[in-house]
Design a protein around this motif. Structure first.
Motif, PDB file in Angstrom:
ATOM      1  N   ILE B  80       0.802  -1.146  -0.020  1.00  0.00           N
ATOM      2  CA  ILE B  80       0.282   0.010  -0.012  1.00  0.00           C
ATOM      3  C   ILE B  80       0.963   1.471   0.157  1.00  0.00           C
ATOM      4  O   ILE B  80       1.764   1.261   0.902  1.00  0.00           O
ATOM      5  CB  ILE B  80      -1.198  -0.071   1.282  1.00  0.00           C
ATOM      6  CG1 ILE B  80      -1.592  -1.363   0.919  1.00  0.00           C
ATOM      7  CG2 ILE B  80      -1.851   1.198   1.047  1.00  0.00           C
ATOM      8  CD1 ILE B  80      -3.002  -1.206   1.813  1.00  0.00           C
ATOM      9  N   HIS B 103       4.267   1.389 -10.109  1.00  0.00           N
ATOM     10  CA  HIS B 103       3.909   1.743 -11.386  1.00  0.00           C
ATOM     11  C   HIS B 103       4.816   2.913 -11.962  1.00  0.00           C
ATOM     12  O   HIS B 103       4.638   3.839 -12.764  1.00  0.00           O
ATOM     13  CB  HIS B 103       2.297   2.526 -11.571  1.00  0.00           C
ATOM     14  CG  HIS B 103       1.258   1.626 -11.055  1.00  0.00           C
ATOM     15  ND1 HIS B 103       0.198   1.909 -10.578  1.00  0.00           N
ATOM     16  CD2 HIS B 103       1.394   0.223 -11.158  1.00  0.00           C
ATOM     17  CE1 HIS B 103      -0.610   1.062 -10.078  1.00  0.00           C
ATOM     18  NE2 HIS B 103       0.168   0.102 -10.373  1.00  0.00           N
ATOM     19  N   PHE B 104       6.010   3.250 -11.440  1.00  0.00           N
ATOM     20  CA  PHE B 104       7.063   3.994 -11.614  1.00  0.00           C
ATOM     21  C   PHE B 104       8.091   3.197 -11.901  1.00  0.00           C
ATOM     22  O   PHE B 104       8.576   2.346 -11.175  1.00  0.00           O
ATOM     23  CB  PHE B 104       7.370   5.165 -10.595  1.00  0.00           C
ATOM     24  CG  PHE B 104       6.116   6.007 -10.457  1.00  0.00           C
ATOM     25  CD1 PHE B 104       5.762   7.060 -11.320  1.00  0.00           C
ATOM     26  CD2 PHE B 104       5.334   6.044  -9.329  1.00  0.00           C
ATOM     27  CE1 PHE B 104       4.890   8.253 -11.101  1.00  0.00           C
ATOM     28  CE2 PHE B 104       4.322   6.797  -9.052  1.00  0.00           C
ATOM     29  CZ  PHE B 104       3.970   7.973 -10.014  1.00  0.00           C
ATOM     30  N   ALA B 170      -1.515   3.797  -6.488  1.00  0.00           N
ATOM     31  CA  ALA B 170      -2.839   3.399  -6.031  1.00  0.00           C
ATOM     32  C   ALA B 170      -3.625   2.914  -7.364  1.00  0.00           C
ATOM     33  O   ALA B 170      -4.679   2.333  -7.095  1.00  0.00           O
ATOM     34  CB  ALA B 170      -3.302   4.095  -4.849  1.00  0.00           C
ATOM     35  N   PRO B 172      -4.986   1.710 -10.333  1.00  0.00           N
ATOM     36  CA  PRO B 172      -4.667   0.460 -11.744  1.00  0.00           C
ATOM     37  C   PRO B 172      -4.565   0.972 -13.039  1.00  0.00           C
ATOM     38  O   PRO B 172      -3.879   0.883 -13.876  1.00  0.00           O
ATOM     39  CB  PRO B 172      -5.675  -0.506 -11.400  1.00  0.00           C
ATOM     40  CG  PRO B 172      -6.683   0.465 -10.635  1.00  0.00           C
ATOM     41  CD  PRO B 172      -5.994   1.330  -9.941  1.00  0.00           C
ATOM     42  N   GLN B 173      -5.561   2.349 -13.147  1.00  0.00           N
ATOM     43  CA  GLN B 173      -5.459   2.825 -14.760  1.00  0.00           C
ATOM     44  C   GLN B 173      -4.356   3.211 -15.131  1.00  0.00           C
ATOM     45  O   GLN B 173      -3.837   3.009 -16.331  1.00  0.00           O
ATOM     46  CB  GLN B 173      -6.756   3.820 -14.667  1.00  0.00           C
ATOM     47  CG  GLN B 173      -8.065   3.018 -14.729  1.00  0.00           C
ATOM     48  CD  GLN B 173      -8.269   2.067 -15.683  1.00  0.00           C
ATOM     49  OE1 GLN B 173      -7.683   2.030 -16.813  1.00  0.00           O
ATOM     50  NE2 GLN B 173      -9.401   1.197 -15.113  1.00  0.00           N
ATOM     51  N   GLY B 175      -1.548   2.310 -14.153  1.00  0.00           N
ATOM     52  CA  GLY B 175      -0.728   1.264 -14.186  1.00  0.00           C
ATOM     53  C   GLY B 175      -0.733   0.434 -15.244  1.00  0.00           C
ATOM     54  O   GLY B 175       0.269  -0.068 -15.924  1.00  0.00           O
ATOM     55  N   VAL B 220     -12.083   3.711  -9.524  1.00  0.00           N
ATOM     56  CA  VAL B 220     -11.729   2.587  -8.559  1.00  0.00           C
ATOM     57  C   VAL B 220     -11.551   3.211  -6.955  1.00  0.00           C
ATOM     58  O   VAL B 220     -12.168   2.572  -6.127  1.00  0.00           O
ATOM     59  CB  VAL B 220     -10.404   2.041  -8.832  1.00  0.00           C
ATOM     60  CG1 VAL B 220      -9.982   1.051  -8.069  1.00  0.00           C
ATOM     61  CG2 VAL B 220     -10.327   1.515 -10.317  1.00  0.00           C
ATOM     62  N   GLY B 221     -11.315   4.467  -6.984  1.00  0.00           N
ATOM     63  CA  GLY B 221     -11.272   5.292  -5.860  1.00  0.00           C
ATOM     64  C   GLY B 221      -9.958   4.816  -4.778  1.00  0.00           C
ATOM     65  O   GLY B 221     -10.224   5.748  -3.874  1.00  0.00           O
ATOM     66  N   PHE B 222      -9.331   4.043  -5.210  1.00  0.00           N
ATOM     67  CA  PHE B 222      -8.272   3.722  -4.284  1.00  0.00           C
ATOM     68  C   PHE B 222      -7.115   4.929  -4.076  1.00  0.00           C
ATOM     69  O   PHE B 222      -6.585   5.196  -2.916  1.00  0.00           O
ATOM     70  CB  PHE B 222      -7.245   2.531  -4.535  1.00  0.00           C
ATOM     71  CG  PHE B 222      -6.587   1.923  -3.491  1.00  0.00           C
ATOM     72  CD1 PHE B 222      -7.100   1.769  -2.230  1.00  0.00           C
ATOM     73  CD2 PHE B 222      -5.450   1.344  -3.495  1.00  0.00           C
ATOM     74  CE1 PHE B 222      -6.561   1.038  -1.194  1.00  0.00           C
ATOM     75  CE2 PHE B 222      -4.524   0.712  -2.765  1.00  0.00           C
ATOM     76  CZ  PHE B 222      -5.148   0.655  -1.358  1.00  0.00           C
ATOM     77  N   SER B 224      -7.848   8.111  -3.526  1.00  0.00           N
ATOM     78  CA  SER B 224      -8.588   8.924  -2.410  1.00  0.00           C
ATOM     79  C   SER B 224      -8.288   8.293  -1.299  1.00  0.00           C
ATOM     80  O   SER B 224      -7.945   8.924  -0.095  1.00  0.00           O
ATOM     81  CB  SER B 224      -9.934   9.195  -2.686  1.00  0.00           C
ATOM     82  OG  SER B 224     -10.311  10.122  -3.744  1.00  0.00           O
ATOM     83  N   LYS B 225      -8.247   6.858  -0.975  1.00  0.00           N
ATOM     84  CA  LYS B 225      -7.916   6.178   0.159  1.00  0.00           C
ATOM     85  C   LYS B 225      -6.481   6.484   0.643  1.00  0.00           C
ATOM     86  O   LYS B 225      -6.372   6.565   1.940  1.00  0.00           O
ATOM     87  CB  LYS B 225      -8.252   4.840   0.083  1.00  0.00           C
ATOM     88  CG  LYS B 225      -9.484   4.236   0.172  1.00  0.00           C
ATOM     89  CD  LYS B 225      -9.840   3.831   1.554  1.00  0.00           C
ATOM     90  CE  LYS B 225     -11.289   3.650   2.122  1.00  0.00           C
ATOM     91  NZ  LYS B 225     -12.434   3.705   1.083  1.00  0.00           N
ATOM     92  N   ALA B 234     -10.049  11.268  -6.383  1.00  0.00           N
ATOM     93  CA  ALA B 234     -11.263  10.498  -7.172  1.00  0.00           C
ATOM     94  C   ALA B 234     -12.426  11.467  -7.413  1.00  0.00           C
ATOM     95  O   ALA B 234     -13.042  11.455  -8.501  1.00  0.00           O
ATOM     96  CB  ALA B 234     -11.664   9.137  -6.489  1.00  0.00           C
TER      97      ALA B 234
END
Ligand code: SF4
Ligand code: FES
Lengths: 131, 255
Positions: B80, B103-104, B170, B172-173, B175, B220-222, B224-225, B234
């Motif tokens: 996370i 993702h980097f 966080a 996935p899009q 990624g 997906v909203g992750f 913001s989490k 998000a």
């Protein structure tokens, strides 16, 4: 630095969403569409049956009453309620409502949406409950 | 403070596993375990500093402010994205796995290449654009832009971003497609679009309204989490969808 200087990674694998509980929940929300597609197909079949005459209408009624179809449609109901619950919470974040320069509290918007659901459900039962 | 109070700080030993990547010595990343003393106040950044100073000076990671404001200490903690200085080891039982942000591209150990993130930020013109000021600027009598508290409140939350990039790790899009402008850049665009002093919305809309703009977001909203500053990217991105749709409709009617 020019654009080509930064590297790009290979894209994620197809199973990326299995990695985390949060992503699985997201996929569950997206998957609620599947039983709803079934329900929609049932409705369309019903309309076709209605056009075809009394016999196929009776057939459709019998089909709708079969245990498997009942279970699938109950699943569709549960899925749509789950989807509504998650969607209603998202709504105030996507469309924050402001009245006279003050933003409406999120809970009020969520409560308003559920009140709408209850109102529609009551109207439905009032219309069809008497038949 | 008496000794008992000091002892009450729960000093213990913890293991942390760090994903190492040293391109000069090995092409493949590998895991390395460290054992270190921690108490209730040990942040992950403290732990990394301890490793660097006492155990292994070859470890590389970024940090600057150690108070959740510079945004440079982001790493993955058990998968996370987290800020190292805002993460406390007391909150973790058992295994603690530290990896570079997802993702980097990784440059070395926990240091990632943020270039693509900066490109995306720059793409949305994140500054006040005022092509038709009411009055020409006169350096002799500069006039400040005025803004009421209500006007500030409209965008304030979205202005709290510290460019840490956690939301990109966080998402996935992002990624799946690194050309997606992503949560922070789209939020920044929205922040300026909402600013009463700005008139650059039209210019930004062209960027936002592309497939790689707001429309790549599937909520997906992750993001913001994981955002350490409660920016709610998000929400901003999806408000951007509403704006983009309006923009398209208006353009359609104008012909
Ligand atoms: S929106 Fe939040 S998570 Fe994303 S870069 Fe800004 S502060 Fe970090
Ligand atoms: S060190 Fe600056 S945000 Fe953590």
């Amino acid at each position: 630095m020019d654009k080509s200087s930064s590297q790009r990674l290979p894209p994620l694998k197809r199973n990326w969403w299995l990695k985390h509980r949060f992503f699985k929940l997201y996929m569950l929300r997206e998957a609620t569409v599947l039983p709803l597609v079934f329900f929609t197909l049932c409705l369309i079949a019903g309309m076709v049956a209605l056009l075809q005459g009394a016999e196929s209408w009776q057939g459709w009624i019998a089909f709708m009453g079969s245990p498997i179809v009942l279970v699938l449609n109950l699943l569709a109901l549960a899925a749509s309620l789950f989807h509504a619950a998650t969607f209603f919470v998202l709504f105030p974040r996507v469309m924050p409502l402001r009245i006279a320069g003050h933003s409406l509290p999120d809970q009020a918007i969520v409560a308003g949406q559920w009140a709408g659901v209850v109102a529609v459900a009551l109207l439905f039962f009032w219309l069809f409950g008497r038949a | 403070m008496n000794t008992e109070q000091i002892n009450a700080k729960n000093v213990s030993t913890k293991h942390i596993s760090v994903k190492r990547y040293l391109p000069d010595s090995s092409a493949e990343p590998y895991w390395q375990q460290y054992e270190l003393p921690v108490d209730d106040s040990t942040s992950l950044l403290d732990a990394l500093n301890h490793i660097k100073e006492q155990l292994d000076s070859t470890l590389s990671y970024r940090w600057s402010c150690r108070m959740a404001i510079c945004g440079s200490c982001g790493v993955m903690v058990n998968g996370i994205p987290k800020l190292g200085c805002k993460t406390f080891l007391r909150d973790y039982e058992g295994e603690i796995r530290i990896e570079p942000l997802s993702h980097f591209p990784v440059q070395r150990d926990l240091v990632v290449d943020m270039e693509i993130f900066l490109e995306h930020l720059a793409a949305v013109k994140p500054y006040l654009i005022d092509d038709n000021p009411v009055k020409a600027f006169d350096p002799q009598t500069p006039e400040p832009y005025q803004q009421s508290p209500e006007q500030l409140a409209r965008y304030k939350q979205f202005a709290n971003c510290i460019n840490c990039g956690l939301c990109y790790s966080a998402c996935p899009q992002f990624g799946l497609n690194p050309e997606f402008l992503g949560p922070a850049a789209l939020t920044l665009a929205h922040r300026y679009n909402l600013d009463s002093r700005d008139h650059g919305k039209k210019q930004r809309m062209a960027e936002l309204n592309r497939h790689e703009g707001v429309w790549s977001c599937t909520f997906v909203g992750f993001c913001s989490k994981v955002c350490p500053k409660h920016v709610d990217p998000a929400a901003a991105v999806n408000q951007g969808k509403v704006e983009a749709a309006k923009h398209t409709l208006i353009a359609l009617f104008k012909g």
